[in-house]
Design a protein around this motif. Structure first.
Motif, PDB file in Angstrom:
ATOM      1  N   VAL A 216      -5.070   0.579  -0.891  1.00 57.20           N
ATOM      2  CA  VAL A 216      -4.804   1.904  -1.436  1.00 57.20           C
ATOM      3  C   VAL A 216      -4.114   2.785  -0.401  1.00 57.20           C
ATOM      4  O   VAL A 216      -3.193   3.539  -0.720  1.00 57.20           O
ATOM      5  CB  VAL A 216      -6.106   2.560  -1.930  1.00 57.20           C
ATOM      6  CG1 VAL A 216      -5.874   4.027  -2.286  1.00 57.20           C
ATOM      7  CG2 VAL A 216      -6.642   1.822  -3.149  1.00 57.20           C
ATOM      8  N   SER A 217      -4.542   2.697   0.859  1.00 56.24           N
ATOM      9  CA  SER A 217      -3.931   3.532   1.901  1.00 56.24           C
ATOM     10  C   SER A 217      -2.454   3.193   2.077  1.00 56.24           C
ATOM     11  O   SER A 217      -1.627   4.083   2.320  1.00 56.24           O
ATOM     12  CB  SER A 217      -4.678   3.373   3.230  1.00 56.24           C
ATOM     13  OG  SER A 217      -4.477   2.096   3.800  1.00 56.24           O
ATOM     14  N   VAL A 218      -2.112   1.912   1.941  1.00 55.64           N
ATOM     15  CA  VAL A 218      -0.703   1.503   2.026  1.00 55.64           C
ATOM     16  C   VAL A 218       0.091   2.115   0.874  1.00 55.64           C
ATOM     17  O   VAL A 218       1.208   2.614   1.059  1.00 55.64           O
ATOM     18  CB  VAL A 218      -0.573  -0.038   2.009  1.00 55.64           C
ATOM     19  CG1 VAL A 218       0.885  -0.445   1.813  1.00 55.64           C
ATOM     20  CG2 VAL A 218      -1.122  -0.625   3.295  1.00 55.64           C
ATOM     21  N   MET A 219      -0.487   2.093  -0.326  1.00 60.24           N
ATOM     22  CA  MET A 219       0.184   2.680  -1.482  1.00 60.24           C
ATOM     23  C   MET A 219       0.418   4.174  -1.273  1.00 60.24           C
ATOM     24  O   MET A 219       1.488   4.701  -1.603  1.00 60.24           O
ATOM     25  CB  MET A 219      -0.655   2.445  -2.743  1.00 60.24           C
ATOM     26  CG  MET A 219      -0.769   0.982  -3.161  1.00 60.24           C
ATOM     27  SD  MET A 219      -1.961   0.731  -4.498  1.00 60.24           S
ATOM     28  CE  MET A 219      -1.103   1.501  -5.871  1.00 60.24           C
ATOM     29  N   VAL A 220      -0.582   4.865  -0.718  1.00 55.02           N
ATOM     30  CA  VAL A 220      -0.455   6.305  -0.481  1.00 55.02           C
ATOM     31  C   VAL A 220       0.613   6.586   0.567  1.00 55.02           C
ATOM     32  O   VAL A 220       1.417   7.509   0.424  1.00 55.02           O
ATOM     33  CB  VAL A 220      -1.809   6.904  -0.052  1.00 55.02           C
ATOM     34  CG1 VAL A 220      -1.642   8.366   0.387  1.00 55.02           C
ATOM     35  CG2 VAL A 220      -2.812   6.821  -1.188  1.00 55.02           C
TER      36      VAL A 220
END
Length: 261
Positions: A216-220
């Motif tokens: 999720v952090s990569v997507m953000v």
């Protein structure tokens, strides 16, 4: 649209982290446990706007994880969970336009990591883990209120409203704070207690549990600055660690003070 998908992924991972039994969209009553043992995952998924095509693929997997919710016979049920997860991924691949951004795969990446990448290490630790994992999970749940907070989340009137209108990821994001507080307590609790009982098993488990947050952090990080700012504003401050790569890296390395920077 992109920001909503991020919030959707972010919220689904909490359900993947502390799974319960879900009333299936099909009619197979045999896989559903007694009512008093159930978490209302159906309401959570509807509040998130999870489409029917995804539900029909992932509900059998969610039902296979009741050992995690009941905290009984967790280690011995791992193979069944792995099998059902693989079937869910295969099913979603056939539904080409249902989950093209692979939200479920990212949100449940801890399972994939355990089943496909780290299964040999877990098998080596199985004899040590089997007698103690259920007690560790139960103890940490009592200390951190994971199940009670997730149950309260599903019963919240705002979440129920989101479920009735076809889903609203922003409403869900506004009510994730208590779940994040539980995670801040649960991750170090499980890590330390497992390490004390079976050498290195806590670090292995922590590494596994961090996978969906990393995704999720990569997507953000890949969002445009305005969308990234919107996500940060919408998500409770107690959850900011879950979308901050630096904090996640510190937590993965055992610095649990990083939850609060």
């Amino acid at each position: 649209m992109r920001s909503t998908l991020i919030l959707l992924s972010f919220a689904i991972l909490f359900v993947a982290f502390i799974d319960g039994a879900v009333k299936p969209v099909h009619s197979d009553k045999d896989v559903v446990p007694h009512e008093e043992q159930m978490l209302d995952v159906d309401t959570i998924f509807r509040a998130l706007g999870v489409p029917y095509c995804m539900r029909k693929c992932i509900d059998p997997f969610i039902n296979s994880t009741t050992s995690l919710w009941n905290m009984k016979n967790v280690v011995n049920q791992a193979r069944k969970v792995c099998s059902q997860h693989a079937q869910a991924i295969t099913c979603l691949k056939k539904e080409q336009f249902c989950d093209h951004l692979k939200i479920f795969s990212k949100a449940s990446s801890s399972v994939e990591y355990m089943c496909a990448t780290k299964h040999v290490l877990f098998e080596r630790m199985e004899s040590c883990l089997n007698p103690i994992v259920d007690d560790v999970m139960s103890t940490c749940d009592k200390e951190c209120y994971s199940r009670s907070n997730l149950t309260a989340f599903a019963q919240d009137s705002n979440i129920k409203f989101a479920a009735t209108v076809g889903g609203n990821a922003f409403i869900v994001a506004d009510h994730l704070g208590d779940l994040c507080t539980s995670l801040q307590c649960t991750l170090p609790c499980v890590t330390k207690r497992l390490n004390n009982k079976c050498a290195l098993s806590g670090w292995l488990s922590l590494d596994m549990l961090m996978q969906p947050f990393d995704a999720v952090s990569v997507m953000v990080e890949q969002l445009s600055p305005p969308l990234k700012d919107l996500i940060i504003k919408k998500i409770d401050k107690r959850c900011h660690f879950a979308i901050n790569p630096n904090q996640l890296n510190r937590i993965r390395n055992g610095d649990f003070n990083a939850f609060n920077k």
